[in-house]
Design an enzyme around this catalytic site. Structure first.
Site, PDB file in Angstrom:
ATOM      1  N   ILE A   1       0.832  -1.199   0.000  1.00 35.41           N
ATOM      2  CA  ILE A   1       0.000   0.000   0.000  1.00 35.41           C
ATOM      3  C   ILE A   1       0.867   1.250   0.000  1.00 35.41           C
ATOM      4  O   ILE A   1       0.572   2.235  -0.678  1.00 35.41           O
ATOM      5  CB  ILE A   1      -0.939   0.000   1.230  1.00 35.41           C
ATOM      6  CG1 ILE A   1      -1.837  -1.247   1.209  1.00 35.41           C
ATOM      7  CG2 ILE A   1      -1.784   1.257   1.264  1.00 35.41           C
ATOM      8  CD1 ILE A   1      -2.692  -1.393   2.464  1.00 35.41           C
TER       9      ILE A   1
ATOM     10  N   GLY B   1       7.101   4.085   3.233  1.00 36.86           N
ATOM     11  CA  GLY B   1       7.530   5.354   3.808  1.00 36.86           C
ATOM     12  C   GLY B   1       8.879   5.260   4.475  1.00 36.86           C
ATOM     13  O   GLY B   1       9.558   4.226   4.433  1.00 36.86           O
TER      14      GLY B   1
ATOM     15  N   CYS C   1       9.531   5.211   7.608  1.00 37.44           N
ATOM     16  CA  CYS C   1       9.531   4.366   8.807  1.00 37.44           C
ATOM     17  C   CYS C   1       9.282   2.901   8.495  1.00 37.44           C
ATOM     18  O   CYS C   1       9.442   2.048   9.369  1.00 37.44           O
ATOM     19  CB  CYS C   1       8.479   4.860   9.805  1.00 37.44           C
ATOM     20  SG  CYS C   1       8.795   6.524  10.414  1.00 37.44           S
ATOM     21  N   GLY C   2       8.868   2.599   7.288  1.00 42.18           N
ATOM     22  CA  GLY C   2       8.596   1.219   6.931  1.00 42.18           C
ATOM     23  C   GLY C   2       7.530   1.115   5.871  1.00 42.18           C
ATOM     24  O   GLY C   2       6.991   2.117   5.397  1.00 42.18           O
TER      25      GLY C   2
ATOM     26  N   LYS D   1       1.790  -3.461   8.973  1.00 43.55           N
ATOM     27  CA  LYS D   1       2.796  -2.403   8.974  1.00 43.55           C
ATOM     28  C   LYS D   1       4.102  -3.000   9.465  1.00 43.55           C
ATOM     29  O   LYS D   1       4.160  -3.602  10.545  1.00 43.55           O
ATOM     30  CB  LYS D   1       2.366  -1.250   9.881  1.00 43.55           C
ATOM     31  CG  LYS D   1       3.339  -0.076   9.846  1.00 43.55           C
ATOM     32  CD  LYS D   1       2.821   1.102  10.649  1.00 43.55           C
ATOM     33  CE  LYS D   1       3.782   2.283  10.552  1.00 43.55           C
ATOM     34  NZ  LYS D   1       3.324   3.456  11.311  1.00 43.55           N
TER      35      LYS D   1
ATOM     36  N   ASP E   1      -6.980  15.209  14.257  1.00 47.21           N
ATOM     37  CA  ASP E   1      -6.846  15.322  12.801  1.00 47.21           C
ATOM     38  C   ASP E   1      -8.078  14.729  12.120  1.00 47.21           C
ATOM     39  O   ASP E   1      -7.981  13.859  11.240  1.00 47.21           O
ATOM     40  CB  ASP E   1      -5.577  14.618  12.338  1.00 47.21           C
ATOM     41  CG  ASP E   1      -5.210  14.958  10.896  1.00 47.21           C
ATOM     42  OD1 ASP E   1      -5.789  15.913  10.348  1.00 47.21           O
ATOM     43  OD2 ASP E   1      -4.351  14.268  10.310  1.00 47.21           O
TER      44      ASP E   1
END
Length: 427
Positions: free
Chosen positions: A125, A128, A130-131, A152, A256
């Site tokens: 998907i 990034g 961080c992973g 993740k 958010d």
């Protein structure tokens, strides 16, 4: 009397026509006063240097606080909301990744998923810094019915701080527990590297993408209706408010609320994701300076860097209603993102869209009251939406003829275009 004698003696030592005798009388003042000023300056400079060195030493002794902007406790919430809730472990005494994993695995034992159960990776998907985030199949007790999940993966090589943060987020989900309108944690693989966080898959994707697809001439796709009525807007909104009520009961706020952070199932069940800010404020009591929230969704108190709370989420919820009724239009399209605070300080709010009923616009305006205490609570707002839904139109679909250009949308909305390309952006 003695001073007069001293002066007379001085004048007798030279002739009255000698000009040096006149100067000698103030000679000491000319020398002493500048010396005192220079001395005071040197002392002040020394104090400033000492304070600077002490500050540098303090930062070296507490490196975890660098780059973090302190946030005062949220108004109206308990001290737990400001951090130090005691529910997320950070055993700092461990000095290596391996020893840290051994120390924390007992607390996560019930969440462990055997790695062999994650049998098939369907797609990546996102990848990034961080992973990576994957959609995968997880075997269940019925071999014929594997379950689709989102995995993740923490990127390697990895340091102790990254491992602590990754496991802290897993335990934060464990602390939250189950709620039908929050993305659920399915388990984890943390006994050894690489580390996995396994989450519920909401395959239909995010609400913002759904709204954009509703602008096209498409009736159904993969079993999901691509039409939206006023009544369905209230239906989705009520579910988001249920998630906010749940967070409020745990002395948390989301921070958010936006269509990009809501995932949809095929029956239009809404799942709130993007809980990164809730985790940080619960665990650390601060919002990291690396967390960037688009300005156009923030309440005035957030823009003014004042304490944040659930009433700030209510302001953002009003923006969410605007997003839904306009099928994903960016808020304040005529205002540059950098000027949004000045716009709000003039007490200006968005005008009623042509596709928005007066009832819905009245609800939006109640969310956009400048004073936090004047805005409704999640429960009060939920009751208003329920009442409005009883008479809402469930036949006429919302229509916006223009298709969205992501790059143009990102520029007007003040967000990165890369953040529009995948779901589960903040976990």
């Amino acid at each position: 009397m003695g001073e007069e004698r001293g002066m007379t003696r001085m004048l007798l030592d030279c002739s009255l026509s000698d000009k040096l005798c006149v100067v000698q009388e103030g000679q000491y003042e000319v020398v002493i006063v500048p010396a005192l000023l220079v001395g005071a300056f040197l002392i002040l400079l020394g104090v400033i240097l000492w304070l600077f060195v002490r500050e540098q030493r303090a930062q070296q002794q507490h490196p975890g606080l660098q780059g973090i902007v302190p946030m005062p406790p949220s108004r109206g919430l308990s001290g737990e909301a400001a951090g130090h809730g005691g529910n997320v472990f950070v055993p700092l005494k461990e000095t290596s990744v391996e020893s840290f994993l051994r120390a924390t695995n007992p607390a996560l034992a019930k969440l462990q998923v055997p790695r062999e159960q994650l049998s098939e990776v369907l797609e990546q998907i996102h990848n990034g810094s961080c992973g990576a985030i994957y959609r995968a199949k997880m075997n269940t007790s019925d071999p014929a019915k594997p379950k689709s999940v989102v995995v993740k993966v923490l990127k390697e090589p990895v340091g102790l701080h990254e491992v602590q943060d990754f496991l802290g987020r897993i335990q934060f989900y464990q602390y939250l527990g189950k709620h039908k309108n929050l993305v659920q944690l399915e388990g984890c693989c943390t006994e050894k590297l690489p580390l996995y966080m396994v989450l519920e898959d909401v395959a239909q994707g995010d609400l913002l993408s759904f709204l954009w697809t509703c602008r096209r001439d498409v009736m159904t796709m993969d079993g999901l209706l691509y039409d939206l009525t006023e009544k369905q807007v209230y239906h989705i909104g009520k579910q988001v408010l249920l998630a906010l009520e749940f967070l409020q009961d745990k002395h948390l706020f989301h921070g958010d609320i936006a269509a990009r952070n809501i995932l949809l199932q095929s029956d239009l069940t809404a799942k709130l994701c993007g809980l990164g800010l809730a985790y940080e404020t619960h665990t650390l009591g601060v919002i990291s300076s690396t967390q960037t929230i688009p300005l156009k969704w923030l309440a005035p108190e957030r823009l003014l860097l004042r304490p944040a709370g659930i009433r700030g989420d209510i302001w953002s919820f009003g923006i969410l209603l605007y997003e839904m009724v306009t099928l994903g239009a960016p808020p304040y399209p005529e205002v540059p993102p950098a000027n949004i605070l000045q716009h709000l300080q003039r007490r200006k709010i968005m005008k009623r869209p042509s596709s928005c009923t007066h009832t819905m616009y009245s609800i939006m305006k109640s969310c956009w009251r400048w004073s936090e205490n004047s805005r409704p609570s999640p429960k009060e707002l939920h009751l208003r939406l329920e009442a409005a839904a009883r008479t809402a139109d469930d036949k006429a679909v919302l229509q916006v003829p223009e298709l969205v250009v992501p790059e143009l949308y990102a520029a007007v909305a003040g967000i990165r275009v890369e953040s529009l390309s995948y779901s589960y952006s903040i976990l």
